[in-house]
Structure formats: C-alpha cells, structure tokens
Write a protein that holds these residues in place. Structure first.
Motif: not given
Length: 196
Positions: A17-26, A125-130, A146-152
């Motif tokens: 659900l969080i991933d879907i909401c974050r994708l919608a925001l993008r 579906w990813t975040d940019a992680h330092h 590095v790109l990481l999905c919310r779980h990782h």
C-alpha cells in the motif's frame, strides 16, 4: 515473496500500500506537488545528533524514533535544524540531499530497479539511497547512490541486519551480506536488472 523475505503477510500488504501511494505521488497527474517528496522539518539537539540519533521531533510535535527519522531522511525533503543547548539554531543542513531528476535517470539506467540481490522491483518503485549516509558527509552523486525498494531500503537501515553496500570495479552496486547469512561475506549483486 523471496526466500529471504521474513515479513508477515500483513507487513507485506502494508508495504505494498505504501509503495502504491508513493508511486501515485511520483506521477505528473496529481495536483500541486505530485511527484515531489513530502517536506518535513525535523528538530534535534546537537548532543544526541553528534553521538547517535536517538529521537527527533517533527514540526507538528510528533516524536520519531531514530530508525524512522533516518528512513524518512532518504526520500523526503527534510529540513534539518540542529539546536544548541539554549535552543539556538546551529545548523540548517546542506542543500542538494535528494537525487535530482537527471541523477535519478542515471540511477535508473545503471541499476535498472531495486539493486538488492534477487529483487525485481522496477525503478519507479524505488528510493535513491545514500551508500555513505548524507548525515555522515556522503555526497549526493551517482557514486554514492543506489536504488532500493521500500522493503530493502528498510532492511538496509536496520542496524541489526549488517548488510553493507559498495560499488564494484565496474561501478555497479554490490551487497555484502551479514556473516550469519554468508560466513565468507561474498559480494552479491542483482542480476535480474543487469544489461548485457
């Protein structure tokens, strides 16, 4: 779920659900701030910040745990304000913590999606992680992201997991597993997104 995914079904659904909401925001189809990360002002005293982040307080007064504040800091527009013992503002942080559009596109090309081994999440579906945390002086550039999905992303931020990230000689992300998963701690890569 992958064999190493130890989340409960309820946690996987919440993460989805969080991933879907974050994708919608993008997307560009939302009003006003569509696609922009949320903005959050975090205030923390200098002493806990220099030793280890213990708790933080949002501009609305909500208290956050250290792990939550660090996780939010990766993909939200956080405006840090460091206060001295008398409440004076000592620092309001550096600019350009978040990956720019062109930097994010370069990450999409290099990583192809979540770079964690065996993950098939696409780039959007990813975040940019330092890799070296921004709070520890890590730059916001291709060699430190590095790109990481919310779980990782959450997994990497957990101090008890002990996964480490580095770039290999070919400048692609490698993940060093904790010793309890691989006593030799051999680097792993996500081959799912690799281009030939």
């Amino acid at each position: 779920p992958t064999p190493t995914d130890d989340r409960t079904p309820a946690q996987r659904r919440a993460d989805a659900l969080i991933d879907i909401c974050r994708l919608a925001l993008r997307t560009r189809q939302l009003p006003d701030d569509g696609g922009e990360p949320p903005q959050l002002a975090i205030t923390i005293a200098y002493q806990p910040l220099t030793h280890a982040l213990s708790t933080a307080t949002t501009d609305t007064g909500q208290r956050l745990s250290a792990s939550t504040a660090r996780r939010l800091a990766c993909d939200a527009r956080i405006l840090p304000a460091v206060l001295g013992s008398a409440g004076q503002v000592l620092d309001t942080g550096r600019t350009q913590r978040l990956a720019t559009g062109s930097l994010r596109r370069a990450l999409h090309i290099r990583d192809g999606g979540c770079a964690f081994p065996d993950c098939d999440y696409p780039p959007r579906w990813t975040d940019a992680h330092h890799i070296v945390p921004w709070t520890h002086g890590g730059p916001t550039n291709l060699d430190n992201l590095v790109l990481l999905c919310r779980h990782h992303h959450r997994l990497i931020h957990q101090t008890d997991t002990a996964w480490h990230i580095r770039l290999g000689t070919d400048q692609r992300p490698e993940f060093i597993p904790p010793a309890h998963l691989d006593p030799q701690q051999r680097p792993r890569r996500n081959l799912y997104h690799q281009r030939q």
